[in-house]
Design a protein around this motif. Structure first.
Motif, mmCIF file in Angstrom:
data_model
loop_
_atom_site.group_PDB
_atom_site.id
_atom_site.type_symbol
_atom_site.label_atom_id
_atom_site.label_comp_id
_atom_site.label_asym_id
_atom_site.label_seq_id
_atom_site.Cartn_x
_atom_site.Cartn_y
_atom_site.Cartn_z
ATOM 1 N N VAL A 289 -44.800 3.718 80.570
ATOM 2 C CA VAL A 289 -44.076 2.751 81.401
ATOM 3 C C VAL A 289 -44.692 1.364 81.236
ATOM 4 O O VAL A 289 -43.976 0.358 81.105
ATOM 5 N N TYR A 290 -46.026 1.305 81.238
ATOM 6 C CA TYR A 290 -46.733 0.028 81.121
ATOM 7 C C TYR A 290 -46.291 -0.724 79.877
ATOM 8 O O TYR A 290 -45.896 -1.901 79.948
ATOM 9 N N LEU A 291 -46.354 -0.069 78.723
ATOM 10 C CA LEU A 291 -46.076 -0.775 77.481
ATOM 11 C C LEU A 291 -44.616 -1.224 77.416
ATOM 12 O O LEU A 291 -44.321 -2.345 76.997
ATOM 13 N N PHE A 292 -43.718 -0.339 77.837
ATOM 14 C CA PHE A 292 -42.300 -0.709 77.791
ATOM 15 C C PHE A 292 -42.006 -1.869 78.738
ATOM 16 O O PHE A 292 -41.361 -2.855 78.349
ATOM 17 N N VAL A 293 -42.489 -1.782 79.969
ATOM 18 C CA VAL A 293 -42.151 -2.794 80.975
ATOM 19 C C VAL A 293 -42.801 -4.133 80.644
ATOM 20 O O VAL A 293 -42.177 -5.197 80.804
ATOM 21 N N ILE A 294 -44.040 -4.124 80.170
ATOM 22 C CA ILE A 294 -44.708 -5.399 79.907
ATOM 23 C C ILE A 294 -44.038 -6.129 78.746
ATOM 24 O O ILE A 294 -43.877 -7.363 78.781
ATOM 25 N N PHE A 295 -43.580 -5.380 77.738
ATOM 26 C CA PHE A 295 -42.878 -6.034 76.634
ATOM 27 C C PHE A 295 -41.450 -6.395 77.026
ATOM 28 O O PHE A 295 -40.917 -7.413 76.557
ATOM 29 N N ALA A 296 -40.833 -5.592 77.899
ATOM 30 C CA ALA A 296 -39.501 -5.944 78.402
ATOM 31 C C ALA A 296 -39.574 -7.220 79.228
ATOM 32 O O ALA A 296 -38.695 -8.097 79.136
ATOM 33 N N ALA A 297 -40.622 -7.353 80.050
ATOM 34 C CA ALA A 297 -40.800 -8.561 80.848
ATOM 35 C C ALA A 297 -41.034 -9.769 79.945
ATOM 36 O O ALA A 297 -40.509 -10.866 80.205
ATOM 37 N N TYR A 298 -41.811 -9.570 78.893
ATOM 38 C CA TYR A 298 -42.059 -10.649 77.942
ATOM 39 C C TYR A 298 -40.761 -11.078 77.276
ATOM 40 O O TYR A 298 -40.471 -12.274 77.147
ATOM 41 N N LEU A 299 -39.975 -10.078 76.854
ATOM 42 C CA LEU A 299 -38.701 -10.369 76.204
ATOM 43 C C LEU A 299 -37.769 -11.118 77.154
ATOM 44 O O LEU A 299 -37.162 -12.128 76.773
ATOM 45 N N GLY A 300 -37.649 -10.619 78.386
ATOM 46 C CA GLY A 300 -36.793 -11.276 79.361
ATOM 47 C C GLY A 300 -37.249 -12.698 79.649
ATOM 48 O O GLY A 300 -36.432 -13.624 79.751
ATOM 49 N N ASP A 301 -38.535 -12.884 79.782
ATOM 50 C CA ASP A 301 -39.102 -14.197 80.055
ATOM 51 C C ASP A 301 -38.763 -15.181 78.944
ATOM 52 O O ASP A 301 -38.334 -16.313 79.196
ATOM 53 N N ARG A 302 -38.943 -14.746 77.692
ATOM 54 C CA ARG A 302 -38.692 -15.644 76.565
ATOM 55 C C ARG A 302 -37.199 -15.916 76.378
ATOM 56 O O ARG A 302 -36.804 -17.020 76.008
ATOM 57 N N LEU A 303 -36.360 -14.905 76.634
ATOM 58 C CA LEU A 303 -34.912 -15.127 76.527
ATOM 59 C C LEU A 303 -34.448 -16.147 77.552
ATOM 60 O O LEU A 303 -33.643 -17.038 77.246
ATOM 61 N N ILE A 304 -34.936 -16.021 78.780
ATOM 62 C CA ILE A 304 -34.571 -16.978 79.835
ATOM 63 C C ILE A 304 -35.062 -18.373 79.465
ATOM 64 O O ILE A 304 -34.342 -19.374 79.627
ATOM 65 N N ALA A 305 -36.284 -18.458 78.922
ATOM 66 C CA ALA A 305 -36.833 -19.756 78.524
ATOM 67 C C ALA A 305 -35.977 -20.397 77.433
ATOM 68 O O ALA A 305 -35.695 -21.601 77.473
ATOM 69 N N HIS A 306 -35.542 -19.582 76.448
ATOM 70 C CA HIS A 306 -34.705 -20.099 75.382
ATOM 71 C C HIS A 306 -33.371 -20.578 75.928
ATOM 72 O O HIS A 306 -32.865 -21.650 75.545
ATOM 73 N N LEU A 307 -32.769 -19.795 76.811
ATOM 74 C CA LEU A 307 -31.466 -20.152 77.375
ATOM 75 C C LEU A 307 -31.539 -21.421 78.199
ATOM 76 O O LEU A 307 -30.585 -22.218 78.244
ATOM 77 N N MET A 308 -32.672 -21.642 78.856
ATOM 78 C CA MET A 308 -32.846 -22.832 79.687
ATOM 79 C C MET A 308 -33.418 -24.005 78.914
ATOM 80 O O MET A 308 -33.673 -25.079 79.466
ATOM 81 N N GLY A 309 -33.626 -23.786 77.612
ATOM 82 C CA GLY A 309 -34.151 -24.859 76.775
ATOM 83 C C GLY A 309 -35.611 -25.138 76.984
ATOM 84 O O GLY A 309 -36.100 -26.226 76.659
ATOM 85 N N LEU A 310 -36.357 -24.106 77.508
ATOM 86 C CA LEU A 310 -37.780 -24.308 77.766
ATOM 87 C C LEU A 310 -38.645 -23.872 76.595
ATOM 88 O O LEU A 310 -39.841 -24.147 76.561
ATOM 89 N N GLY A 311 -38.055 -23.091 75.667
ATOM 90 C CA GLY A 311 -38.834 -22.578 74.547
ATOM 91 C C GLY A 311 -39.187 -23.681 73.564
ATOM 92 O O GLY A 311 -38.543 -24.718 73.505
ATOM 93 N N ALA A 312 -40.214 -23.402 72.785
ATOM 94 C CA ALA A 312 -40.656 -24.406 71.798
ATOM 95 C C ALA A 312 -39.632 -24.563 70.707
ATOM 96 O O ALA A 312 -38.944 -23.621 70.365
#
Length: 312
Positions: A289-312
């Protein structure tokens, strides 16, 4: 050639009885799914846009490379897989696929995956994929697994490269952020597999595999599991601390890190006389659960950042 001859000569000449399902099983689909998922996270987290078609090609090549590693592992490990309860029904030890078929399948997929990634995406990611396949099939499977109780510690590097490969496919380089994603998996691997080894130590003993509980004892293994949990927890939070992610990921990774340490503490507190080993089984389950959720959270975080124009 001696290693190849040993496994091919042991098998009688016959018509193949393998089904498509057996060849899918050779790919270790559950392991492949984890490889693909973490590679996608590395690719999405990387800065800058990537051609969607090339992104799909990269992920498919990484998936095929992971499957190639699985097939080569099952080819070489058929002798020990046969005496372990959780692996005895695999295609090679069960006799549905010959060692030669598994070897040929793995080699063809290895070349196909590396060449596809190199020619169509970039050669840095292809080189990392080739090294990963070699490390898992040769360094880990043929050497470390059978000769040292540190097999999982060192060999775990092979399963830690996918997010770095995904990052390299997208950018053509390696960054500190991709190294941290590598370290999360690398430090997760020993406590995950040692928890399994605690309640499956009889299997490993019959197979002659020097897993930590069989060599150093259960008490030492429990202490090492807890030590790795203490190392893993802050590394899991590091992307937020370094500003790569938002508070969302930071909160999720903090909670997961505390949970991992808690379950590892319960394992540390286990009695030497505990035969059921419920804490070890609970840690093994939570680690997935740890590995799946932590990478899912990372993925979600970066997708939201990209959509909001916050990504590099």
């Amino acid at each position: 050639m001696a290693l190849i001859d040993r496994h091919i000569d042991d098998a009688p000449v016959r018509m193949s009885e393998a089904t498509p399902g057996d060849y899918i099983a050779l790919l270790k689909p559950r392991v492949m799914s984890l490889v693909v998922f973490t590679a996608v996270v590395g690719l999405v987290a990387a800065p800058g846009p990537m051609n969607p078609l090339l992104a799909v090609i990269a992920i498919l090549a990484i998936a095929i490379g992971a499957g190639a590693s699985g097939a080569l592992n099952m080819w070489y490990d058929a002798d020990i897989d046969k005496v372990m309860s959780r692996t005895a029904k695999r295609p090679v030890p069960a006799g549905r696929v010959t060692p030669g078929e598994a070897l040929g399948f793995g080699l063809v997929l290895s070349v196909l995956s590396v060449m596809t990634l190199g020619v169509l995406v970039n050669w840095l990611s292809a080189s990392l994929l080739a090294f990963t396949i070699f490390f898992y099939a040769v360094i880990y499977t043929m050497w470390l697994k059978r000769w040292t109780p540190q097999n999982i510690v060192i060999g775990g590097a092979s399963g830690s490269f996918p997010p770095m490969i995904g990052w390299a496919a997208a950018t053509g380089n390696i960054s500190l952020e991709s190294v941290i994603l590598f370290l999360i998996i690398f430090l997760w691997t020993p406590p995950h597999f040692w928890a399994l080894a605690l309640f499956k130590s009889g299997d490993y003993e019959r197979a002659g595999i020097p897993m930590m509980p069989n060599v150093a004892g259960h008490a030492s293994t429990r202490r090492q599991i807890f030590a790795y949990a203490l190392l893993l927890a802050p590394i899991g939070v590091a992307p937020w601390l370094l500003g790569y992610t938002t508070l969302f990921y930071g909160a999720v990774s903090l909670a997961l890190g505390f949970g991992f340490v808690w379950y590892a503490w319960k394992v540390l507190a286990m009695s030497d006389e505990d035969k059921v080993m419920a804490p070890a089984k609970s840690l093994f389950g939570f680690s997935l659960v740890y590995l799946f959720v932590i990478f899912a959270a990372y993925l979600g975080d970066r997708l939201i950042a990209h959509l909001m124009g916050l990504g590099a």
